[in-house]
Design a protein around this motif. Structure first.
Motif: not given
Length: 535
Positions: A236, A420, A454, A493, A495-497, A502
Motif C-alpha cells: 500500500a 478507524r 488492515g 498506509r 489497506v481496505s477494511v 466488518w
C-alpha cells in the motif's frame, strides 16, 4: 514382517485404554511439546502430534466411569504442560524485580499455568461428554476448544495468550486467514486441521476415517493459497511527510531502577534520540515506561528533551503519571503522551491512559479480600484504568490507536474504537522477561492485530522487538532484543477494511454453534446425563 501385527499397534488404543500417572505423564509431555508451535520456533507439527494425543486421551475419558473428572483432568494436564512450557518466561519478571522475589517462582509460574489450563480442562469435559465415536469427533474438539479459548480471552479480564492460531508466524500466508475470520477463527481451523490425523491413525484405511484428514488438508491448502494470493503484490506504500525515529535502548530492568538508574536511563535515551538525522524526523517514539520517573513532573528532564527537539517535532513516549483524585490521594496511570516543545517549553498535545491493566502487576484482583485479611501492602499502589480504547490525534500524523503492552493481544479491544485509525502504535516494556520466548510471542501476537484490521503497526518495546509492521502483518523493519540503537522509518498506509473488520467473530460463532447444536441433538442422551450427574 507381520504387517497385520504391526497394523494393530495403535497409539490411540493405548492412550484410550491407559489410566494413571503414566498416561497423564504422556499427556503432559504432549502439551509441553505443543508449546514449541508458538513463537519463536513455530514448530506446528509438534502441535499436530500433541492434539492427536489429546484426542485419543479424551476418547478414553469418554468410557471412564467418572467421565467428567477424567475429561477435565486429561484436558487440564495437557493444558498445564502447554502453558508451563509456553509461559515459563514469566519467572524472569520475579528475578528481574530484584532480590526477595525469586522464592515466588516455584509457586507463581505453575499457578499461572494452572489457571490458564482450567479452560482446557473445561474443553476436555465437553469433549468427553458430547463428542461422538465417529472420526468427526476432531471437529467437535476444534469447536469446544475454540469456545473455551474464547472464554479464556474474555472472562476475569481475559488472557488470550498463545491461542492455537498463533502457531503460524504473523505475516505469512497461513496467518492471512485472520483477515477473514480473526485469530479465534484461525484457531478453530488450526485445531481441526492439525488434529484430523487422529481420526485415521490406527484405523483401517477407509473413506469414513480418512474424510476428516482430507477435509483438514483441503482447508489448509485453501487457507495457504488464499493467503499467498492476498500477499501477492500487496504493497500500500507509505504515508507522505512522516518520518518516525524508534529509540531502542538496551537497558536491563534492574539497572534502570538501581540507585542512579534514572539519570543513566534518561541520558541514554537522550543520547540515542540525538543521533545524526534527527532534523529529518517528525516524531520520536520511546517505549512504555521509558524513564523510571514521573516525567511530566520532572522539569529537568523535560528541559533537556526540549533542547534536543525542534518546535515542530513530537515526542511520543510511554510514561507513568499521577493525578490528585480529589481526596488528597494520587491515582496512578500507565500512559502514552504526545509532547511538543514550542520555544523549548513542554506542551502536552495528546494523552492516553492504559485501559486493560495487567493483573498482579498493575492491578491486584480481590483487593478488598486482601485488605480484610491484613495484606494491605499487596493492595497498594495500583494503577487506575483509562476511560476506554480511542483513536488519538497526534500532531503531524494520521489518527492513531495507542496500545500499551498487552492491550495488543486483545482483538476485541482493537476493534472497539468507532473511528478507524490509520495506524496502530504498540509500546511495551518487555525488559521484565529477558531474552526469552516471551518478547517474541508478544510481537507475533501483536502483529495479528494489523492483519485483522488492515492497519499497519509501529512497535516500540524496551528490550523486546521494536519495528514496523505493514497492514498484512509483515515485518518491514525489526530491532530484536539485545540490540540498541535507533531506526528512522516510514509509516505504511492502511489497506481496505478486511472482512473480519466488518463481521468480527460472528461467522465463527455461527459455525461453532451449528456444530455443537448438531452434536447435542445426536448425543442428547449423553447431554441429559451430563446435566444430571455429579462427579
Amino acid at each position: 514382517m507381520n504387517w497385520r501385527r504391526l497394523a494393530l499397534w495403535r497409539p490411540r488404543a493405548w492412550l484410550a485404554a491407559r489410566q494413571g500417572w503414566r498416561h497423564l505423564a504422556v499427556v503432559f509431555a504432549a502439551g509441553a511439546l505443543s508449546a514449541t508451535a508458538m513463537a519463536p520456533l513455530h514448530l506446528w507439527p509438534a502441535l499436530a502430534v500433541g492434539l492427536c494425543v489429546l484426542v485419543w486421551s479424551l476418547d478414553g475419558a469418554r468410557r471412564h466411569p467418572k467421565r467428567t473428572l477424567a475429561g477435565f483432568l486429561r484436558g487440564f494436564v495437557f493444558g498445564f504442560g502447554y502453558f508451563l512450557a509456553g509461559t515459563y518466561w514469566i519467572a524472569f519478571a520475579f528475578l528481574t524485580r530484584g532480590e526477595g522475589y525469586g522464592f515466588m517462582v516455584p509457586v507463581a509460574v505453575p499457578a499461572f499455568a494452572a489457571m490458564l489450563a482450567v479452560f482446557w480442562g473445561l474443553a476436555g469435559v465437553l469433549q468427553a461428554w458430547i463428542a461422538p465415536r465417529l472420526p468427526w469427533r476432531v471437529l467437535v474438539l476444534a469447536a469446544v476448544l475454540t469456545v473455551t479459548e474464547w472464554l479464556r480471552g474474555h472472562l476475569f479480564g481475559g488472557l488470550p495468550w498463545n491461542l492455537p492460531g498463533y502457531a503460524w508466524p504473523a505475516g505469512g500466508a497461513m496467518s492471512q486467514a485472520a483477515a477473514w475470520f480473526g485469530i479465534y477463527g484461525l484457531s478453530f481451523l488450526t485445531v481441526f486441521a492439525l488434529a484430523s490425523p487422529a481420526a485415521a491413525i490406527g484405523r483401517p484405511l477407509r473413506l469414513s476415517s480418512l474424510a476428516p484428514v482430507i477435509a483438514g488438508a483441503v482447508i489448509g491448502l485453501v487457507v495457504l493459497c488464499g493467503g499467498a494470493l492476498r500477499l501477492s503484490g500487496a504493497d500500500a506504500g507509505y504515508q507522505p511527510d512522516i518520518r518516525l525515529r524508534l529509540v531502542h535502548a538496551d537497558i536491563p530492568q534492574r539497572a534502570k531502577w538501581a540507585p542512579g538508574g534514572a539519570a543513566m536511563t534518561r541520558d541514554r535515551y537522550l543520547e540515542l534520540t540525538g543521533e545524526p538525522g534527527l532534523a529529518d524526523v517528525t516524531h520520536v517514539i520511546w517505549p512504555e515506561g521509558a524513564l523510571p520517573v514521573f516525567m511530566l513532573e520532572d522539569d529537568a528532564t523535560l528541559a533537556l528533551i526540549g533542547q534536543q527537539l525542534r518546535a515542530g517535532q513530537t515526542l511520543v513516549a510511554g510514561i507513568n503519571r499521577r493525578a490528585d483524585n480529589g481526596s488528597g490521594e494520587y491515582a496512578y496511570y500507565n500512559a502514552l503522551v504526545g509532547l511538543r516543545f514550542p520555544n523549548g517549553s513542554p506542551r502536552v498535545e495528546s494523552l492516553y491512559d492504559k485501559v486493560r491493566l495487567t493483573p498482579f502487576s498493575e492491578i491486584v484482583p480481590l483487593t478488598g479480600l486482601l485488605r480484610a485479611v491484613g495484606l494491605d501492602a499487596f493492595a497498594r499502589y495500583q494503577f487506575t484504568p483509562g476511560p476506554g480504547a480511542t483513536t488519538l490525534d497526534l500532531p503531524g500524523a494520521p489518527p492513531v490507536m495507542p496500545l500499551i503492552c498487552y492491550e495488543a493481544i486483545f482483538p476485541g479491544f482493537v476493534r472497539a474504537v468507532a473511528d478507524r485509525p490509520a495506524w496502530l502504535l504498540n509500546i511495551s516494556n518487555d525488559a521484565w522477561f529477558g531474552v526469552t520466548a516471551g518478547p517474541r510471542q508478544h510481537f507475533n501476537q501483536a502483529r495479528y492485530r494489523a492483519i485483522e484490521t488492515g492497519v499497519p503497526m509501529i512497535r516500540s518495546a524496551a528490550r523486546g522487538v521494536s519495528g514496523v509492521v505493514d497492514a498484512h502483518g509483515r515485518t518491514r523493519v525489526e530491532i530484536p532484543p539485545g540490540e540498541e540503537g535507533v531506526r528512522d522509518v516510514n509509516l505504511p498506509r492502511p489497506v481496505s477494511v478486511p472482512l473480519y473488520g466488518w463481521w468480527g467473530d460472528v461467522p465463527v460463532w455461527i459455525v461453532i454453534l451449528t456444530i455443537l447444536a448438531g452434536v447435542l441433538i445426536l448425543r442428547r442422551r449423553a447431554v441429559v446425563r451430563l446435566l444430571s450427574t455429579r462427579t
